[in-house]
Design an enzyme around this catalytic site. Structure first.
Site, PDB file in Angstrom:
ATOM      1  N   GLY A 198     -25.096 -41.525  13.371  1.00 11.06           N
ATOM      2  CA  GLY A 198     -25.694 -40.380  14.050  1.00 11.06           C
ATOM      3  C   GLY A 198     -26.677 -39.600  13.219  1.00 11.06           C
ATOM      4  O   GLY A 198     -27.671 -40.160  12.742  1.00 11.06           O
ATOM      5  N   TYR A 236     -30.990 -45.233   1.893  1.00  8.54           N
ATOM      6  CA  TYR A 236     -29.970 -44.409   1.241  1.00  8.54           C
ATOM      7  C   TYR A 236     -30.070 -42.965   1.707  1.00  8.54           C
ATOM      8  O   TYR A 236     -31.166 -42.431   1.910  1.00  8.54           O
ATOM      9  CB  TYR A 236     -30.149 -44.432  -0.286  1.00  8.54           C
ATOM     10  CG  TYR A 236     -29.639 -45.680  -0.944  1.00  8.54           C
ATOM     11  CD1 TYR A 236     -28.266 -45.895  -1.116  1.00  8.54           C
ATOM     12  CD2 TYR A 236     -30.519 -46.650  -1.395  1.00  8.54           C
ATOM     13  CE1 TYR A 236     -27.799 -47.053  -1.716  1.00  8.54           C
ATOM     14  CE2 TYR A 236     -30.059 -47.809  -2.000  1.00  8.54           C
ATOM     15  CZ  TYR A 236     -28.693 -48.002  -2.154  1.00  8.54           C
ATOM     16  OH  TYR A 236     -28.232 -49.153  -2.746  1.00  8.54           O
ATOM     17  N   THR A 237     -28.918 -42.325   1.836  1.00  2.00           N
ATOM     18  CA  THR A 237     -28.899 -40.892   2.055  1.00  2.00           C
ATOM     19  C   THR A 237     -27.689 -40.309   1.356  1.00  2.00           C
ATOM     20  O   THR A 237     -26.791 -41.030   0.894  1.00  2.00           O
ATOM     21  CB  THR A 237     -28.912 -40.532   3.541  1.00  2.00           C
ATOM     22  OG1 THR A 237     -29.237 -39.136   3.689  1.00  2.00           O
ATOM     23  CG2 THR A 237     -27.571 -40.798   4.211  1.00  2.00           C
ATOM     24  N   CYS A 265     -33.903 -41.927   2.015  1.00  2.00           N
ATOM     25  CA  CYS A 265     -34.563 -42.660   3.094  1.00  2.00           C
ATOM     26  C   CYS A 265     -35.839 -43.354   2.628  1.00  2.00           C
ATOM     27  O   CYS A 265     -36.735 -43.637   3.433  1.00  2.00           O
ATOM     28  CB  CYS A 265     -34.847 -41.740   4.283  1.00  2.00           C
ATOM     29  SG  CYS A 265     -33.340 -40.997   4.960  1.00  2.00           S
TER      30      CYS A 265
END
Length: 202
Positions: free
Chosen positions: A142, A54-55, A160
């Site tokens: 990216g 997850y971010t 993360c």
């Protein structure tokens, strides 16, 4: 992005890098642990095909979606990820910030010696994230660089999957930079590593 990646792979479109700024949202990578989504109703949550967990993305954070053809540049994913790290580290160095890699943690990290840490360790904060996917040797997704996001928004997830370190931004480190100023350096550092660029039509 999916359409553009397919077109690049088919030789119908040139490589492309998008520099974007999202509204507040959480994204889940292919390794996301549902338990790491602490506040599932706080912002919209998007499942993505990128690697990682997850971010958070939101205003004040520069997200770069990098669509490059590794068939032409060398079909080496590890080298590509290292180049993305070098891109971010070089950008930070231009602002006199020392960004560092970590073997056990993805992304770019900044030491915070002024902060408390366990004995024998130095406190560290994450300033940039990396999450990519490669299809038919064309890269997509990216990096994200924290310029001036609301850092508290990260509290709705375990970013993360890392619980033992914090997050920071250029502004949090005392550098009141604007997004255009950061973009100018990002482009120069990108060209140093990946070659010349031209502005794509809007």
């Amino acid at each position: 992005m999916e359409e553009r990646v397919a077109a690049i792979a088919d030789g119908l479109a040139p490589e492309l890098v998008w520099l974007v700024e999202h509204p507040p949202l959480y994204t889940a990578g292919t390794s996301a642990n549902p338990a790491d989504l602490i506040a599932p109703h706080r912002f919209d949550v998007f499942e993505t095909g990128r690697g990682g967990q997850y971010t958070y993305h939101g205003p004040g954070q520069r997200v770069a979606y990098v669509m490059l053809d590794l068939k032409q540049r060398g079909p080496d994913v590890r080298r590509f990820v290292a180049a993305l790290e070098a891109w971010l580290i070089g950008t930070l160095a231009a602002f006199n910030i020392t960004g560092e890699r970590r073997e056990d943690r993805v992304g770019v990290w900044v030491r915070r010696p002024e902060r408390p840490a366990p004995p024998g360790e130095v406190a560290e904060d994450k300033i940039a994230a990396i999450g990519i996917r490669v299809r038919r040797w064309v890269t997509f997704h990216g990096v994200s660089l924290n310029v001036e996001p609301e850092l508290e928004h990260f509290s709705g997830i375990v970013p993360c999957g890392v619980t033992t370190h914090g997050l920071t931004s250029l502004v949090d480190l005392g550098l009141p930079l604007t997004m255009p100023e950061v973009d100018m350096v990002l482009r120069a550092e990108f060209e140093r590593l990946f070659g010349p660029t031209i502005m794509a039509p809007a």
